[in-house]
Design a protein around this motif. Structure first.
Motif, PDB file in Angstrom:
ATOM      1  N   GLU A  28       0.908  -1.087   0.151  1.00  0.00           N
ATOM      2  CA  GLU A  28       0.021  -0.031  -0.040  1.00  0.00           C
ATOM      3  C   GLU A  28       0.950   1.373   0.074  1.00  0.00           C
ATOM      4  O   GLU A  28       0.479   2.186  -0.367  1.00  0.00           O
TER       5      GLU A  28
ATOM      6  N   SER B 291       1.699 -13.159  -6.005  1.00  0.00           N
ATOM      7  CA  SER B 291       0.378 -12.389  -6.571  1.00  0.00           C
ATOM      8  C   SER B 291       0.192 -12.503  -8.042  1.00  0.00           C
ATOM      9  O   SER B 291      -0.855 -12.350  -8.396  1.00  0.00           O
TER      10      SER B 291
ATOM     11  N   TRP C  22     -12.640  -5.614 -14.107  1.00  0.00           N
ATOM     12  CA  TRP C  22     -12.497  -7.211 -13.766  1.00  0.00           C
ATOM     13  C   TRP C  22     -11.717  -7.300 -12.404  1.00  0.00           C
ATOM     14  O   TRP C  22     -12.252  -7.965 -11.377  1.00  0.00           O
TER      15      TRP C  22
ATOM     16  N   ASP D 262     -11.444  -5.042  -9.739  1.00  0.00           N
ATOM     17  CA  ASP D 262     -12.235  -4.705  -8.711  1.00  0.00           C
ATOM     18  C   ASP D 262     -13.365  -5.640  -8.364  1.00  0.00           C
ATOM     19  O   ASP D 262     -13.456  -5.704  -7.233  1.00  0.00           O
ATOM     20  N   ARG D 263     -13.796  -6.268  -9.314  1.00  0.00           N
ATOM     21  CA  ARG D 263     -15.047  -7.169  -8.955  1.00  0.00           C
ATOM     22  C   ARG D 263     -14.261  -8.470  -8.388  1.00  0.00           C
ATOM     23  O   ARG D 263     -15.055  -8.933  -7.579  1.00  0.00           O
ATOM     24  N   ARG D 264     -12.923  -8.651  -8.600  1.00  0.00           N
ATOM     25  CA  ARG D 264     -12.348  -9.877  -8.270  1.00  0.00           C
ATOM     26  C   ARG D 264     -11.725  -9.692  -6.826  1.00  0.00           C
ATOM     27  O   ARG D 264     -11.076 -10.768  -6.397  1.00  0.00           O
ATOM     28  N   GLY D 265     -11.650  -8.369  -6.476  1.00  0.00           N
ATOM     29  CA  GLY D 265     -10.968  -8.097  -5.105  1.00  0.00           C
ATOM     30  C   GLY D 265      -9.517  -7.726  -5.415  1.00  0.00           C
ATOM     31  O   GLY D 265      -8.612  -7.513  -4.356  1.00  0.00           O
ATOM     32  N   PHE D 266      -8.932  -7.724  -6.561  1.00  0.00           N
ATOM     33  CA  PHE D 266      -7.520  -7.244  -6.788  1.00  0.00           C
ATOM     34  C   PHE D 266      -7.285  -5.690  -7.112  1.00  0.00           C
ATOM     35  O   PHE D 266      -8.371  -5.108  -7.318  1.00  0.00           O
ATOM     36  N   VAL D 267      -6.495  -5.132  -6.403  1.00  0.00           N
ATOM     37  CA  VAL D 267      -6.208  -3.798  -6.215  1.00  0.00           C
ATOM     38  C   VAL D 267      -5.139  -3.502  -7.282  1.00  0.00           C
ATOM     39  O   VAL D 267      -4.103  -3.652  -7.118  1.00  0.00           O
TER      40      VAL D 267
END
Length: 248
Positions: free
Chosen positions: A189, A201, A225, A227-232
């Protein structure tokens, strides 16, 4: 979309496939360049001491020279199963559904040092060669591969390329300027670059794409895609670079 992955130094031994057929590999325009590297590796393997020095192998790694000697005759297995290590362990291709493995075959290139980019399901033998090696009788691999690989990629006319390679392999074949692409760097982050989690990753990212059999044609679609899958994913300061943000 095409995804470019780096190879790994470690490889699974054995295989039950027919010997290497260079003409059947992805990016067939690289056939001549592939034969040149294969021939150079086989010739080098004829002198074990010299091969150890050129390939920078320890005494315990000397067995890898035999793999190079048998490049044209050894049994093969799909490239995505041949490679081991952190990235490929996270991808865990063997546990994917058949349709997801077919997706890997259609969308993933793994950039090997002796063969250039190959399809994920292209059958290959074990070998030992790193991106930074200079083989007797050939120019440094960067000079041998870069222009030919860039031209071969351009000939495939991909609509979008997700580049997950290490910098050493990017140098062996830069993505053509005319092709839409993004290079992914794994960071925390706070922007700290990672090593082990970098590879893990990337493997998890490709596995998720394969599970979904994603049909992505642009960076915008990739971000949606992810964002929907939880990858930042976030834009880096450098043009064409995305940061994949993971917890420390």
């Amino acid at each position: 979309m095409k995804i470019l992955l780096p190879p790994s130094e470690t490889k699974r031994p054995g295989g039950n496939g027919a010997p290497l057929d260079v003409s059947a590999l992805a990016l067939p325009g690289l056939a001549a360049a592939r034969h040149e590297v294969i021939d150079a590796l086989i010739d080098l393997a004829g002198d074990e001491d010299h091969a150890r020095r050129v390939l920078k192998l320890s005494a315990k790694q000397a067995g890898d020279i035999a793999h190079n000697r048998m490049l044209r005759s050894a049994a093969t297995m799909p490239a995505v199963d041949r490679y081991t290590g952190v990235l490929f362990d996270a991808l865990d291709s063997g546990s994917l559904a058949p349709a997801s493995r077919r997706w890997l075959g259609a969308h993933v290139w793994i950039h090997s040092a002796p063969l250039g980019p190959i399809g994920a399901l292209d059958p290959i033998p074990p070998y030992r060669l790193a991106a930074g090696t200079s083989l007797p009788g050939l120019p440094p691999l960067r000079r041998h591969w870069a222009d030919a690989t860039t031209e071969a990629i351009a000939g495939e006319d991909p609509d979008f390329i997700l580049d997950l390679r290490s910098e050493a392999y990017v140098a062996l074949g830069p993505v053509p300027d005319a092709v839409a692409s993004c290079y992914v760097r794994v960071v925390t982050e706070h922007g700290r670059a990672l090593n082990h989690f970098n590879k893990k990753s990337k493997g998890l990212l490709v596995r998720a794409l394969a599970e979904d059999r994603a049909r992505l044609r642009s960076l915008r679609m990739l971000r949606t895609w992810a964002d929907r899958r939880g990858f930042v994913l976030r834009s880096a300061d450098e043009p064409g670079v995305e940061e994949l943000v993971v917890a420390e």
